[in-house]
Design a protein around this motif. Sequence first.
Motif, PDB file in Angstrom:
ATOM      1  N   ILE A 170       0.874  -1.279  -0.041  1.00  0.00           N
ATOM      2  CA  ILE A 170      -0.227  -0.198   0.126  1.00  0.00           C
ATOM      3  C   ILE A 170       0.987   1.196   0.037  1.00  0.00           C
ATOM      4  O   ILE A 170       0.717   2.264  -0.711  1.00  0.00           O
ATOM      5  CB  ILE A 170      -1.025   0.081   1.254  1.00  0.00           C
TER       6      ILE A 170
ATOM      7  N   ILE B 219       4.453   4.564   9.571  1.00  0.00           N
ATOM      8  CA  ILE B 219       3.065   5.305  10.134  1.00  0.00           C
ATOM      9  C   ILE B 219       1.891   4.301  10.152  1.00  0.00           C
ATOM     10  O   ILE B 219       1.170   4.240  10.782  1.00  0.00           O
ATOM     11  CB  ILE B 219       2.770   6.650   9.118  1.00  0.00           C
ATOM     12  N   LEU B 220       2.022   3.431   8.903  1.00  0.00           N
ATOM     13  CA  LEU B 220       0.710   2.618   8.636  1.00  0.00           C
ATOM     14  C   LEU B 220       0.979   1.231   9.715  1.00  0.00           C
ATOM     15  O   LEU B 220      -0.031   0.914  10.087  1.00  0.00           O
ATOM     16  CB  LEU B 220       0.726   2.072   7.282  1.00  0.00           C
TER      17      LEU B 220
ATOM     18  N   PRO C 120       1.171   1.437  14.277  1.00  0.00           N
ATOM     19  CA  PRO C 120      -0.336   1.245  15.172  1.00  0.00           C
ATOM     20  C   PRO C 120      -1.014  -0.335  14.941  1.00  0.00           C
ATOM     21  O   PRO C 120      -1.134  -0.716  15.999  1.00  0.00           O
ATOM     22  CB  PRO C 120      -0.962   2.053  14.586  1.00  0.00           C
ATOM     23  N   LEU C 121      -0.337  -0.799  13.610  1.00  0.00           N
ATOM     24  CA  LEU C 121      -1.289  -2.151  13.577  1.00  0.00           C
ATOM     25  C   LEU C 121      -0.360  -3.117  13.949  1.00  0.00           C
ATOM     26  O   LEU C 121      -1.160  -4.403  14.450  1.00  0.00           O
ATOM     27  CB  LEU C 121      -1.211  -2.542  12.009  1.00  0.00           C
TER      28      LEU C 121
ATOM     29  N   ILE D 139      -2.435 -14.865  21.644  1.00  0.00           N
ATOM     30  CA  ILE D 139      -2.291 -13.588  20.541  1.00  0.00           C
ATOM     31  C   ILE D 139      -1.559 -13.548  19.775  1.00  0.00           C
ATOM     32  O   ILE D 139      -1.917 -13.075  18.532  1.00  0.00           O
ATOM     33  CB  ILE D 139      -2.372 -12.224  21.821  1.00  0.00           C
TER      34      ILE D 139
ATOM     35  N   TYR E   7      -4.209 -12.008  10.181  1.00  0.00           N
ATOM     36  CA  TYR E   7      -3.634 -11.175   8.992  1.00  0.00           C
ATOM     37  C   TYR E   7      -3.296 -11.732   8.081  1.00  0.00           C
ATOM     38  O   TYR E   7      -3.411 -11.109   7.106  1.00  0.00           O
ATOM     39  CB  TYR E   7      -2.858 -10.254   9.669  1.00  0.00           C
TER      40      TYR E   7
ATOM     41  N   VAL F  87      -7.797  -9.824   0.344  1.00  0.00           N
ATOM     42  CA  VAL F  87      -7.680  -8.449  -0.097  1.00  0.00           C
ATOM     43  C   VAL F  87      -6.365  -7.989  -0.781  1.00  0.00           C
ATOM     44  O   VAL F  87      -6.404  -6.802  -1.320  1.00  0.00           O
ATOM     45  CB  VAL F  87      -7.923  -7.399   1.126  1.00  0.00           C
TER      46      VAL F  87
ATOM     47  N   LEU G 292      -4.841   1.048  24.046  1.00  0.00           N
ATOM     48  CA  LEU G 292      -5.159   0.526  22.697  1.00  0.00           C
ATOM     49  C   LEU G 292      -6.120   1.342  22.135  1.00  0.00           C
ATOM     50  O   LEU G 292      -6.379   1.371  20.989  1.00  0.00           O
ATOM     51  CB  LEU G 292      -5.812  -0.929  22.756  1.00  0.00           C
TER      52      LEU G 292
ATOM     53  N   VAL H 206      -4.190   3.648  20.227  1.00  0.00           N
ATOM     54  CA  VAL H 206      -3.657   2.955  19.044  1.00  0.00           C
ATOM     55  C   VAL H 206      -4.624   3.047  18.026  1.00  0.00           C
ATOM     56  O   VAL H 206      -4.502   3.345  16.896  1.00  0.00           O
ATOM     57  CB  VAL H 206      -3.321   1.430  19.184  1.00  0.00           C
TER      58      VAL H 206
ATOM     59  N   ILE I 128      -4.633   4.634  14.359  1.00  0.00           N
ATOM     60  CA  ILE I 128      -4.858   3.997  13.015  1.00  0.00           C
ATOM     61  C   ILE I 128      -5.877   4.811  12.118  1.00  0.00           C
ATOM     62  O   ILE I 128      -5.722   5.334  11.004  1.00  0.00           O
ATOM     63  CB  ILE I 128      -5.806   2.642  13.628  1.00  0.00           C
TER      64      ILE I 128
ATOM     65  N   ALA J  81      -3.565   7.823  10.657  1.00  0.00           N
ATOM     66  CA  ALA J  81      -2.725   6.820   9.681  1.00  0.00           C
ATOM     67  C   ALA J  81      -3.630   6.787   8.293  1.00  0.00           C
ATOM     68  O   ALA J  81      -3.105   7.059   7.395  1.00  0.00           O
ATOM     69  CB  ALA J  81      -2.412   5.628  10.187  1.00  0.00           C
TER      70      ALA J  81
ATOM     71  N   VAL K 110      -8.503  -0.789   1.543  1.00  0.00           N
ATOM     72  CA  VAL K 110      -7.638  -2.125   2.270  1.00  0.00           C
ATOM     73  C   VAL K 110      -7.144  -1.754   3.335  1.00  0.00           C
ATOM     74  O   VAL K 110      -7.096  -2.485   4.530  1.00  0.00           O
ATOM     75  CB  VAL K 110      -6.483  -2.535   1.271  1.00  0.00           C
ATOM     76  N   PHE K 111      -6.603  -0.539   3.644  1.00  0.00           N
ATOM     77  CA  PHE K 111      -5.968  -0.289   4.910  1.00  0.00           C
ATOM     78  C   PHE K 111      -6.956  -0.137   6.089  1.00  0.00           C
ATOM     79  O   PHE K 111      -6.746  -0.664   7.145  1.00  0.00           O
ATOM     80  CB  PHE K 111      -5.195   0.945   4.711  1.00  0.00           C
TER      81      PHE K 111
ATOM     82  N   LEU L 199      -9.851  -1.655   6.172  1.00  0.00           N
ATOM     83  CA  LEU L 199     -10.255  -3.042   6.580  1.00  0.00           C
ATOM     84  C   LEU L 199      -9.093  -3.773   7.491  1.00  0.00           C
ATOM     85  O   LEU L 199      -9.510  -4.227   8.540  1.00  0.00           O
ATOM     86  CB  LEU L 199     -10.404  -3.810   5.397  1.00  0.00           C
ATOM     87  N   LEU L 200      -7.854  -3.373   7.088  1.00  0.00           N
ATOM     88  CA  LEU L 200      -6.868  -4.154   7.943  1.00  0.00           C
ATOM     89  C   LEU L 200      -6.829  -3.478   9.324  1.00  0.00           C
ATOM     90  O   LEU L 200      -6.665  -4.176  10.458  1.00  0.00           O
ATOM     91  CB  LEU L 200      -5.450  -3.961   7.257  1.00  0.00           C
ATOM     92  N   GLY L 201      -6.937  -2.064   9.541  1.00  0.00           N
ATOM     93  CA  GLY L 201      -6.785  -1.407  10.730  1.00  0.00           C
ATOM     94  C   GLY L 201      -7.916  -1.715  11.438  1.00  0.00           C
ATOM     95  O   GLY L 201      -7.812  -2.012  12.657  1.00  0.00           O
TER      96      GLY L 201
ATOM     97  N   VAL M 276      -9.874  -4.583  11.707  1.00  0.00           N
ATOM     98  CA  VAL M 276      -9.521  -5.950  12.134  1.00  0.00           C
ATOM     99  C   VAL M 276      -8.625  -6.043  13.417  1.00  0.00           C
ATOM    100  O   VAL M 276      -8.766  -6.601  14.350  1.00  0.00           O
ATOM    101  CB  VAL M 276      -8.831  -6.890  10.971  1.00  0.00           C
ATOM    102  N   ASP M 277      -7.915  -4.946  13.691  1.00  0.00           N
ATOM    103  CA  ASP M 277      -7.122  -4.773  14.954  1.00  0.00           C
ATOM    104  C   ASP M 277      -8.224  -4.526  15.996  1.00  0.00           C
ATOM    105  O   ASP M 277      -7.903  -4.793  17.120  1.00  0.00           O
ATOM    106  CB  ASP M 277      -6.318  -3.665  14.565  1.00  0.00           C
TER     107      ASP M 277
ATOM    108  N   ILE N 258      -9.371  -7.510  18.266  1.00  0.00           N
ATOM    109  CA  ILE N 258      -8.001  -8.306  19.170  1.00  0.00           C
ATOM    110  C   ILE N 258      -7.724  -7.093  20.264  1.00  0.00           C
ATOM    111  O   ILE N 258      -7.609  -7.572  21.202  1.00  0.00           O
ATOM    112  CB  ILE N 258      -6.683  -8.097  18.069  1.00  0.00           C
TER     113      ILE N 258
ATOM    114  N   SER O 294      -8.341  -8.295  24.007  1.00  0.00           N
ATOM    115  CA  SER O 294      -7.294  -8.093  24.897  1.00  0.00           C
ATOM    116  C   SER O 294      -7.306  -7.476  26.249  1.00  0.00           C
ATOM    117  O   SER O 294      -6.689  -7.888  27.067  1.00  0.00           O
ATOM    118  CB  SER O 294      -5.993  -7.080  24.094  1.00  0.00           C
TER     119      SER O 294
END
Lengths: 221, 225
Positions: free
Chosen positions: A152, A165-166, A169-170, A199, A207, A214, B113, B116, B120, B123, B143-144, B146-148, B150-151, B154, B158
Amino acid sequence: MKPITAIVFKDIVIEMRSKESISSMLMFGILVLVIFLFAFESRGLEKGMVGPGELWVAYSFAAILGLNRSLAMEIDNDCLQGLLLAPLGRGELYIGKVASNFAFMMIAELVVLPVFFILNNLNFDRRFFAIAGVSVLGTLGIAAVGTILSTISGNTRMKEVMLPILQIPLTVPVVIAAVEATSQIMNNDTPEISAWLTILAGFSIVYLTVSYLVFEFAVEE
Amino acid sequence: MTTKVLGLLAFVAMLVALYMIFLFAPTEATQGNAQRIFYIHVPLAIVGAYGSAILLFTGCLAFLTTRDFRWDRFAACSAEMGVVFTTAQLLTAIMWAKPIWGAWYTFDSRGTLQLVLLLIFIAYFMLRSYLPDREKRAKLCGVFGLLGMVDVPINYLSIYLFRTQHPQPVVSPGGGGLDPDMEKTFLVSFIAITLFYAYVFVKRLRLAKIEEEVEYLNQVVLANE
């Protein structure tokens, strides 16, 4: 399976010729450990408390460097275009790239981890192998999310700046879980370690699956 | 018209909520008046932070499946709402934490979190601004996002695994339960903040649509010159 091994093989051959990715990750990882050594040593902080964090900062920053390299390699000379034209699924392309990124990170860590043990005056006993195991799990998570994020960020104007930056955080859940697991191993106090390992493994599985699905959107022209 | 009604409802609900928070709800025994921030903080967390996360996830997923640019706008607006509301929520958190914990910020997993999540959202914005091409921006941000997002689960899971200083949830299943008057206040405050969120969100969506039209017209003018 064959396309995946082909991608990994291609990346290994390139790496053996250029020696760019692993050497930069390695050097950067060791430098981070050295900087932390100076920063913490002068304050006399206890190794067991700061060590795990130090190790994972070194790992995750070095990983970002390697991921940036690995993508720059594909984007220069439009190699990515060639990969997209090759007869393989987008998901397979993703898995192949994760596998090679993971392999390179592991090779770099194979040196960084012993250096960490030596600098922190730890013994190479059972704990070394336990921390190596945690490193494998954590690195898999970082590689899984980092590979798609580097794809990306590769499309943006400021590639090298955008990736951290991306990514940072993830990968927070990975880093927290890995640091906790590592510090429990270092302090020989491991009754709750399974939750952290769950975890780590869960993060990687989630992921890997989502990115596999995707990834085609991230590379589509 | 409906937006105006929504705005009016939000305004009235806010006034009622303020009255209830400061005058109606009983003072909590151990935390004193500082506890009143809970009526604002928890709805902001649920509606503002988690609500925006769900909306962003929906927007990204819907865009990637339908390729309809309306969903991209929807996702961008929900991320913006997320930044504003999560920041507000974290501000209420530090205001509460200073008198009660004696520190603005301590390593508390829920708070960390949440921070965090805010990072996200930010970002996601930075990524948007670095991608000039509209189609590419929509796809990659989808896409980003979606991925973010998904966090987030979690993140939520936690809570139960991390050692935490955060007061245990009183309103979720298995929580301790509230005094009936406090419960009423909380409910009204929750409704007020939800209405306010909905009002701002609808307004923002309209604005985003106008922005896109202006951008399109600009391009038409440039092309004709």
